[in-house]
Design a protein around this motif. Structure first.
Motif, PDB file in Angstrom:
ATOM      1  N   ASN A  33      43.096  38.121  36.412  1.00  0.00           N
ATOM      2  CA  ASN A  33      42.339  39.235  35.505  1.00  0.00           C
ATOM      3  C   ASN A  33      43.012  38.995  34.170  1.00  0.00           C
ATOM      4  O   ASN A  33      42.102  39.543  33.250  1.00  0.00           O
ATOM      5  N   ARG A 122      32.377  42.555  38.108  1.00  0.00           N
ATOM      6  CA  ARG A 122      33.505  41.805  38.855  1.00  0.00           C
ATOM      7  C   ARG A 122      33.207  40.746  39.692  1.00  0.00           C
ATOM      8  O   ARG A 122      33.955  39.843  40.031  1.00  0.00           O
ATOM      9  N   ARG A 128      34.342  39.406  34.424  1.00  0.00           N
ATOM     10  CA  ARG A 128      35.150  40.123  35.575  1.00  0.00           C
ATOM     11  C   ARG A 128      36.344  40.798  34.796  1.00  0.00           C
ATOM     12  O   ARG A 128      36.640  41.988  35.116  1.00  0.00           O
ATOM     13  N   THR A 149      35.190  49.262  40.649  1.00  0.00           N
ATOM     14  CA  THR A 149      35.996  48.080  40.373  1.00  0.00           C
ATOM     15  C   THR A 149      36.380  47.552  42.095  1.00  0.00           C
ATOM     16  O   THR A 149      36.309  46.427  42.095  1.00  0.00           O
ATOM     17  N   SER A 153      35.214  43.999  43.471  1.00  0.00           N
ATOM     18  CA  SER A 153      36.189  43.341  43.643  1.00  0.00           C
ATOM     19  C   SER A 153      36.262  42.762  45.048  1.00  0.00           C
ATOM     20  O   SER A 153      36.486  41.574  45.753  1.00  0.00           O
TER      21      SER A 153
END
Length: 212
Positions: A33, A122, A128, A149, A153
């Motif tokens: 990330n 995401r 993302r 999120t 995710s």
């Protein structure tokens, strides 16, 4: 393909997961990330593959990778909060080709569609990670950002972790499809950027010619 034969990012990820177990998978995804060049489309199937070898359970792979995604997203959200709207506008005002009205339109768009952008973002390479920053700049409520999120995710991670788990040592068969998807996204983004720059340059030239 055995775990011992893996090199590069794949080898690093497997070693991390086999050393730390489930938390290693979460750490790898949190790093992805923060550093988008580390591809989740490789890390996630590897987490499933490593789980299939018994280093940790499938449930642990899903829980830890999703936790890593959320933690990484919140780190970038915090960066957006630290940047702040005023500082963002000051930086924007110094950028070439752009107008403050462009930022106003972007903020208005995020106000209307920010929740969908965070959720679906995401599941889109590059976005993302990046989508967390404007969410922080615009101070999207923390609980809403966290829930969106987490949901986005969890869906993305589950698809790739399960693929790696059931494919086992053939986990790498997922990579070409994910790589193609990422390339399509990059090409579309670059095309839009080029189109926008050309249009803005032409607008500026016309304005100068008209003496505005």
């Amino acid at each position: 393909m055995n775990g011992e034969e893996l090199t590069g990012v794949a080898g690093w990820a497997v070693n991390l997961m086999e050393t730390l177990g489930g938390p290693g998978a979460g750490l790898a995804i949190a790093a992805e990330n923060l550093f988008p060049p580390i591809p989740s489309e490789v890390i996630l199937p590897l987490a499933g593959f490593t789980a299939s070898r018994g280093s940790f359970t499938l449930a642990e792979a899903l829980i830890w990778t999703t936790a890593g995604s959320v933690i990484g997203a919140f780190a970038l959200y915090a960066l957006g909060v630290a940047l702040g709207r005023d500082r963002m506008r000051a930086i924007w005002d110094k950028l070439p080709l752009v107008k403050m009205s462009d930022l106003d339109k972007t903020e208005a768009w995020f106000e209307r569609h920010g929740r969908k952008a965070v959720f679906f973002g995401r599941m889109i390479p590059i976005f993302r990670s990046l989508i967390s920053i404007p969410a922080g700049v615009e101070r999207m409520p923390v609980h809403i950002f966290g829930l969106l999120t987490l949901a986005g995710s969890a869906i993305w991670n589950t698809i790739f972790v399960l693929a790696g788990y059931y494919l086992g040592e053939n986990w790498h068969l997922v990579e070409p499809y994910a790589d193609t998807f990422q390339k399509i996204v990059i090409v579309v983004v670059l095309a839009l950027v080029v189109w926008w720059v050309v249009r803005r340059v032409l607008e500026n030239n016309r304005a100068r010619s008209a003496g505005v």
